[in-house]
Design an enzyme around this catalytic site. Sequence first.
Site, PDB file in Angstrom:
ATOM      1  N   VAL A   1     -14.733   7.371  -0.440  1.00 52.40           N
ATOM      2  CA  VAL A   1     -13.492   6.619   0.036  1.00 52.40           C
ATOM      3  C   VAL A   1     -13.369   5.485  -0.590  1.00 52.40           C
ATOM      4  O   VAL A   1     -14.379   4.622  -0.802  1.00 52.40           O
ATOM      5  CB  VAL A   1     -14.099   6.237   1.575  1.00 52.40           C
TER       6      VAL A   1
ATOM      7  N   ASP B   1     -13.490  -1.856  -9.749  1.00 51.64           N
ATOM      8  CA  ASP B   1     -12.017  -1.777  -9.562  1.00 51.64           C
ATOM      9  C   ASP B   1     -11.858  -0.037  -9.965  1.00 51.64           C
ATOM     10  O   ASP B   1     -11.838   0.184 -11.001  1.00 51.64           O
ATOM     11  CB  ASP B   1     -11.437  -2.650 -10.279  1.00 51.64           C
TER      12      ASP B   1
ATOM     13  N   ARG C   1      -8.310  13.221 -10.707  1.00 50.54           N
ATOM     14  CA  ARG C   1      -8.643  13.864 -12.302  1.00 50.54           C
ATOM     15  C   ARG C   1     -10.140  14.083 -12.182  1.00 50.54           C
ATOM     16  O   ARG C   1     -10.666  15.165 -12.860  1.00 50.54           O
ATOM     17  CB  ARG C   1      -8.190  13.210 -13.302  1.00 50.54           C
TER      18      ARG C   1
ATOM     19  N   SER D   1      -0.529   6.844   1.249  1.00 53.04           N
ATOM     20  CA  SER D   1       0.739   6.537   0.805  1.00 53.04           C
ATOM     21  C   SER D   1       1.331   5.252   1.741  1.00 53.04           C
ATOM     22  O   SER D   1       0.491   4.398   1.885  1.00 53.04           O
ATOM     23  CB  SER D   1       1.795   7.825   1.173  1.00 53.04           C
TER      24      SER D   1
ATOM     25  N   TYR E   1       5.633  -1.976  -4.986  1.00 53.32           N
ATOM     26  CA  TYR E   1       4.760  -1.327  -4.170  1.00 53.32           C
ATOM     27  C   TYR E   1       5.790  -0.164  -3.784  1.00 53.32           C
ATOM     28  O   TYR E   1       5.201   1.031  -3.610  1.00 53.32           O
ATOM     29  CB  TYR E   1       4.557  -2.084  -2.926  1.00 53.32           C
TER      30      TYR E   1
ATOM     31  N   LYS F   1       4.249   3.858  -4.294  1.00 48.40           N
ATOM     32  CA  LYS F   1       3.881   4.849  -3.157  1.00 48.40           C
ATOM     33  C   LYS F   1       4.737   5.894  -3.119  1.00 48.40           C
ATOM     34  O   LYS F   1       4.323   7.045  -2.620  1.00 48.40           O
ATOM     35  CB  LYS F   1       4.285   4.121  -1.902  1.00 48.40           C
TER      36      LYS F   1
END
Length: 253
Positions: free
Chosen positions: A17, A67, A125, A143, A157, A161
């Site tokens: 997560v 990050d 990936r 999204s 942004y 999205k």
Amino acid sequence: MSTHIVEGRFSDARVIVTGAGSGIGRATAVRLLAEGATVVATDISEPRLAALAEEFGSDRLLTFAGDVSDEDVVADVMQVADGRVTSLANVAGIMDDFLPPAEVEDAVWDRVLRVNLTAVMRLTRAVLPGMLERGTGTIVNVSSEAALRGSAAGAAYTASKHAVNGLTRSTAFFYGAKGIRCNAVAPGATMTNIQAEFRSAFAGERMAAYMQTNVPQPATAEELAAAITWLLSDDSSNVNGAVLPSDAGWSVI
């Protein structure tokens, strides 16, 4: 609004997560833990992850600060996950100060696309080879309402999205027949700590009246986590490539 915890629903799951230190990511990690998952929680903020671990400490909670738009960090997260990842929730994201196309700076554009889109691609990936080997897996991307319209955010942004929706559908198409499902949840207004300040006077003038009239009351992070965990679970076994609005009906206006 309360949501119903399904005990044991993820008892055999190991779920990454992102953005798990706050907001929707945190609520998703907490719900997955409550439903039996082993959770690999990542966030840019080490203090936020430490607070999560202090409140919900468990041998099923593994944390890594970094990050996730950085390929080296993705590799480290996969190492913490110890290879076997059954599910992935790409939740981490940042806003763009509502900057319209004529005002968006390169630095804002590059950073928003890197965090909101490239990180999603890189983690997807990374988990796919193991999922393909096992013939099963679920991925949920967060999204946005801004992926469904042009009037909910700034240019960077909104573009990021919309692209997340495309990546979601592409992943679903390529790997659905291999037992891997990929879906997205598109939140509307949600009570989180994500920075969403107007830095453009023009954007404020153009968007304020529309938003005041049309945007429903904000949802809780827990309501979004309920949708995300449903799509991650076998309860949504016949759903693949969907973009599910969770926006109190904003998308139908």
